[in-house]
Write a protein that holds these residues in place. Structure first.
Motif, PDB file in Angstrom:
ATOM      1  N   ASN A  41     -68.315  15.606 -39.273  1.00  0.00           N
ATOM      2  CA  ASN A  41     -67.806  16.380 -38.137  1.00  0.00           C
ATOM      3  C   ASN A  41     -68.703  17.567 -37.809  1.00  0.00           C
ATOM      4  O   ASN A  41     -68.729  18.031 -36.661  1.00  0.00           O
ATOM      5  CB  ASN A  41     -66.380  16.862 -38.421  1.00  0.00           C
ATOM      6  CG  ASN A  41     -65.342  15.785 -38.155  1.00  0.00           C
ATOM      7  OD1 ASN A  41     -65.500  14.978 -37.244  1.00  0.00           O
ATOM      8  ND2 ASN A  41     -64.280  15.766 -38.958  1.00  0.00           N
ATOM      9  N   ASP A 150     -58.568  25.362 -35.243  1.00  0.00           N
ATOM     10  CA  ASP A 150     -59.755  24.643 -35.718  1.00  0.00           C
ATOM     11  C   ASP A 150     -59.734  23.183 -35.258  1.00  0.00           C
ATOM     12  O   ASP A 150     -60.765  22.641 -34.846  1.00  0.00           O
ATOM     13  CB  ASP A 150     -59.833  24.691 -37.251  1.00  0.00           C
ATOM     14  CG  ASP A 150     -60.280  26.044 -37.775  1.00  0.00           C
ATOM     15  OD1 ASP A 150     -60.896  26.801 -36.991  1.00  0.00           O
ATOM     16  OD2 ASP A 150     -59.999  26.354 -38.941  1.00  0.00           O
ATOM     17  N   GLU A 151     -58.564  22.567 -35.304  1.00  0.00           N
ATOM     18  CA  GLU A 151     -58.469  21.177 -34.873  1.00  0.00           C
ATOM     19  C   GLU A 151     -58.737  21.052 -33.375  1.00  0.00           C
ATOM     20  O   GLU A 151     -59.442  20.141 -32.926  1.00  0.00           O
ATOM     21  CB  GLU A 151     -57.095  20.604 -35.215  1.00  0.00           C
ATOM     22  CG  GLU A 151     -56.961  19.122 -34.870  1.00  0.00           C
ATOM     23  CD  GLU A 151     -55.630  18.542 -35.302  1.00  0.00           C
ATOM     24  OE1 GLU A 151     -55.455  17.308 -35.139  1.00  0.00           O
ATOM     25  OE2 GLU A 151     -54.760  19.301 -35.798  1.00  0.00           O
ATOM     26  N   LYS A 152     -58.211  21.995 -32.593  1.00  0.00           N
ATOM     27  CA  LYS A 152     -58.445  21.965 -31.144  1.00  0.00           C
ATOM     28  C   LYS A 152     -59.924  22.136 -30.828  1.00  0.00           C
ATOM     29  O   LYS A 152     -60.477  21.462 -29.957  1.00  0.00           O
ATOM     30  CB  LYS A 152     -57.627  23.074 -30.463  1.00  0.00           C
ATOM     31  CG  LYS A 152     -56.129  22.820 -30.452  1.00  0.00           C
ATOM     32  CD  LYS A 152     -55.382  23.961 -29.766  1.00  0.00           C
ATOM     33  CE  LYS A 152     -53.886  23.717 -29.762  1.00  0.00           C
ATOM     34  NZ  LYS A 152     -53.141  24.848 -29.135  1.00  0.00           N
ATOM     35  N   GLU A 153     -60.578  23.061 -31.551  1.00  0.00           N
ATOM     36  CA  GLU A 153     -62.010  23.281 -31.312  1.00  0.00           C
ATOM     37  C   GLU A 153     -62.823  22.064 -31.713  1.00  0.00           C
ATOM     38  O   GLU A 153     -63.787  21.696 -31.034  1.00  0.00           O
ATOM     39  CB  GLU A 153     -62.495  24.514 -32.083  1.00  0.00           C
ATOM     40  CG  GLU A 153     -63.928  24.909 -31.738  1.00  0.00           C
ATOM     41  CD  GLU A 153     -64.321  26.234 -32.342  1.00  0.00           C
ATOM     42  OE1 GLU A 153     -65.517  26.580 -32.248  1.00  0.00           O
ATOM     43  OE2 GLU A 153     -63.461  26.938 -32.917  1.00  0.00           O
ATOM     44  N   LEU A 155     -61.840  18.943 -31.670  1.00  0.00           N
ATOM     45  CA  LEU A 155     -61.633  17.916 -30.647  1.00  0.00           C
ATOM     46  C   LEU A 155     -62.444  18.215 -29.391  1.00  0.00           C
ATOM     47  O   LEU A 155     -62.887  17.300 -28.695  1.00  0.00           O
ATOM     48  CB  LEU A 155     -60.143  17.805 -30.305  1.00  0.00           C
ATOM     49  CG  LEU A 155     -59.249  17.245 -31.423  1.00  0.00           C
ATOM     50  CD1 LEU A 155     -57.775  17.382 -31.046  1.00  0.00           C
ATOM     51  CD2 LEU A 155     -59.596  15.792 -31.713  1.00  0.00           C
ATOM     52  N   SER A 156     -62.652  19.499 -29.110  1.00  0.00           N
ATOM     53  CA  SER A 156     -63.442  19.871 -27.927  1.00  0.00           C
ATOM     54  C   SER A 156     -64.920  19.538 -28.102  1.00  0.00           C
ATOM     55  O   SER A 156     -65.679  19.513 -27.126  1.00  0.00           O
ATOM     56  CB  SER A 156     -63.293  21.367 -27.631  1.00  0.00           C
ATOM     57  OG  SER A 156     -64.016  22.151 -28.570  1.00  0.00           O
ATOM     58  N   LEU A 157     -65.339  19.284 -29.359  1.00  0.00           N
ATOM     59  CA  LEU A 157     -66.738  18.950 -29.620  1.00  0.00           C
ATOM     60  C   LEU A 157     -67.031  17.467 -29.445  1.00  0.00           C
ATOM     61  O   LEU A 157     -68.167  17.031 -29.645  1.00  0.00           O
ATOM     62  CB  LEU A 157     -67.118  19.358 -31.049  1.00  0.00           C
ATOM     63  CG  LEU A 157     -67.072  20.850 -31.379  1.00  0.00           C
ATOM     64  CD1 LEU A 157     -67.385  21.069 -32.847  1.00  0.00           C
ATOM     65  CD2 LEU A 157     -68.049  21.620 -30.511  1.00  0.00           C
ATOM     66  N   ALA A 158     -66.022  16.692 -29.091  1.00  0.00           N
ATOM     67  CA  ALA A 158     -66.209  15.251 -28.910  1.00  0.00           C
ATOM     68  C   ALA A 158     -67.319  14.995 -27.910  1.00  0.00           C
ATOM     69  O   ALA A 158     -67.367  15.606 -26.834  1.00  0.00           O
ATOM     70  CB  ALA A 158     -64.912  14.606 -28.436  1.00  0.00           C
ATOM     71  N   THR A 160     -70.281  15.901 -27.879  1.00  0.00           N
ATOM     72  CA  THR A 160     -71.228  16.997 -27.661  1.00  0.00           C
ATOM     73  C   THR A 160     -72.169  17.086 -28.859  1.00  0.00           C
ATOM     74  O   THR A 160     -72.203  18.070 -29.574  1.00  0.00           O
ATOM     75  CB  THR A 160     -70.500  18.336 -27.457  1.00  0.00           C
ATOM     76  OG1 THR A 160     -69.644  18.586 -28.591  1.00  0.00           O
ATOM     77  CG2 THR A 160     -69.675  18.322 -26.195  1.00  0.00           C
TER      78      THR A 160
END
Length: 544
Positions: A41, A150-153, A155-158, A160
């Protein structure tokens, strides 16, 4: 299969930050799965990490010699890791697994690159009926479950993936230079250096992690082209360092000197820094009344320039069509790169030397630069610049970026004594850089000008009869000639100019080739093994 970095350096945290290492005395499949998921990740864009199985740890440090694994365990663990990649992590992910032997003990190194299809989630348990999955990330040197913000951030890196770790479909595998890749492996002392001679370019690139894509359609990664292509500007048009020197009149005058450096990162960076050191750094000797000892200072401390330039090379955007610019004016030196730092960095923290970016831009480039000892990482560049300026007695360095984080600039003010000497010199320091790099500041007399004869140009020495067409710009022979064209150098100095830690067998052979061709000569020919021995371009009578 072997790793592209030195295992001894890896175990001692020299090439990789400690937070990217996890040591395990024995094999725990569930804990290993969660850490593989976390490294894949790559929450902070550090470049993944390494799990070393068979090495115990205490307070995050390895306990050596290794505990070791039984030879029969190695194959079983590798098969289990393959199964975990298929059935216990989503989407599928398979790390690189390399057996190694340290102090007669068997260990297993699991190299987990930052994944191309993050975010990844792994099974929470192997218990019967346990089908729940969760996301894992690294926090410091620990693997933790990503929750809340942290989980939301994450997921936002998908989708990228950092630019340097992306596949470049405009390039072909043959655009990578086998010579550059093998030279790198030799420099860092990798176990892959020897088998690399017989591997295909495709297999070598995959083992080094610089080729991706499906088996039927492989492509180089951007980091591979940036590090190991002899012509990276074909894919990254502004990948260059522009060194611009202005005399006393400044940018508004009619005179300036410009030198542009291109090529793979290691050569481009070394050549630019070498040019600056030889042509633009001067030493001022300050003699004091009533005191025998003189004070020696540099106009700009080389250590500060080196850190600023390497920092720009490491953190610039390679998808940005702007070069790195090193601008030297009468009273200051600037290093400018695009874009600015990560948005987590605050200017006031940076100026205090306490900036800690939350996420790195070029995770893979940084890994290669650390192994080559260009940089330490760990956000040490800015404090080192500040320390070098203070040690030289120079005014403090200044750092700047705008509110849009569109650029980053380092400003190094000239030492006041060096400025005084430059302004008192004939012409007010208006000549282009060709001095011998030393001046004196005294109250009793004015500085003396000591011009130096013009060094032979590359075009001239390449036209000598002994020069061979196969010695291209990436060859060790060519790089040695560039290094000694201006000043004679000893073997250790030549090795450093090549980026080697010591004089390699390839460098010794290249020196012998150049001597045999009559292109270079020893400064003490009667004593070939003298500790004072240096090499220089052969004198005129040998050039015919």
């Amino acid at each position: 299969m072997a790793l592209p970095i030195n295992i001894e350096s890896l175990l001692h945290g020299k090439a990789v930050e400690w937070e990217r290492l996890e040591f395990k005395a024995g094999w725990d499949p569930l804990a290993a799965l969660h850490t593989i998921c976390a490294f894949a990740n790559d929450f902070h864009n550090f470049g993944g990490g390494y799990i070393i199985v068979g090495v115990a740890e205490k307070q995050g440090q390895p306990r050596l010699p290794p505990v070791g694994l039984k030879p029969g365990q190695i194959d079983a663990i590798q098969k289990e890791i393959l199964n975990l990649g298929h059935n216990a992590i989503q989407p599928y992910y398979h790390p690189v697994v390399v057996p190694a032997e340290i102090n007669g003990r068997h260990i297993l190194v699991i190299w987990v690159l930052g994944g191309q299809t993050r975010p990844y989630k792994a099974r929470l348990t192997f218990a019967k009926g346990g089908k729940d999955y969760a996301y894992f990330i690294r926090k410091g040197s620990s693997t933790v479950r990503a929750k809340g913000a942290d989980e939301k951030e994450l997921l936002s890196l998908a989708a990228t993936v950092p630019f340097d770790d992306r596949i470049n479909q405009r390039a072909k595998v043959k655009d990578l230079s086998r010579e550059l890749m093998q030279d790198y492996l030799q420099q860092v002392g990798s176990d892959l250096a020897k088998p690399a001679r017989t591997l295909s370019l495709l297999n070598l690139g995959r083992q080094m992690g610089v080729i991706g894509g499906a088996e039927e359609a492989p492509f180089p990664l951007n980091v591979g082209l940036i590090m190991f292509s002899s012509e990276p500007w074909r894919f990254f048009p502004a990948m260059q360092i522009d060194v611009v020197w202005f005399p006393k009149e400044g940018p508004g005058g009619n005179k300036f000197s410009e030198k542009i450096f291109k090529g793979p990162i290691p050569r481009m960076t070394r050549d630019a820094l070498d040019y600056i050191k030889r042509n633009l750094i001067s030493e001022t000797v300050i003699k004091h009344r009533g005191r025998a000892e003189a004070t020696r200072v540099e106009n700009f401390p080389y250590e500060a320039i080196e850190e600023a330039v390497v920092n720009a090379v490491y953190h610039r955007g390679y998808d940005t069509r702007e070069p790195i610019e090193v601008r030297i004016e009468r009273s200051e030196l600037f290093v400018l790169s695009y874009p600015g730092p990560d948005r987590s960095v605050r200017l006031e923290q940076l100026r205090a030397g306490r900036a800690r970016p939350r996420r790195y831009r070029n995770r893979r480039i940084g890994e290669f630069l650390k192994e080559l000892e260009f940089t330490e990482g760990r956000s040490t560049g800015i404090p080192k610049i500040m320390e070098a300026m203070q040690k030289n007695g120079s005014p403090p360095a200044e750092f700047e970026f705008d509110e849009d984080y569109s650029y980053f600039m380092v400003r190094l003010p000239i030492h006041p004594a060096a400025l005084e000497v430059a302004e008192s010199a004939p012409g007010g320091g208006a000549t282009l850089p060709e001095s011998d790099g030393r001046s004196e500041s005294r109250s009793e007399s004015r500085p003396e000008s000591r011009p130096e004869s013009r060094p032979e140009s590359e075009e001239e020495w390449r036209s000598r009869p002994g020069w061979r067409p196969e010695w291209g710009p990436e060859s060790i022979q060519h790089r040695i000639m560039v290094a000694i064209a201006r000043f004679p150098l000893g073997r250790a100095e030549i090795a450093r100019s090549l980026g080697h830690k010591s004089v390699s067998g390839a460098a010794k052979q290249a020196l012998a080739n150049l001597m045999e061709a009559g292109l270079i000569e020893q400064t003490i020919p009667g004593k070939p093994n003298s500790r004072l021995q240096k090499y220089r371009l052969a004198t005129t009578h040998k050039r015919a």
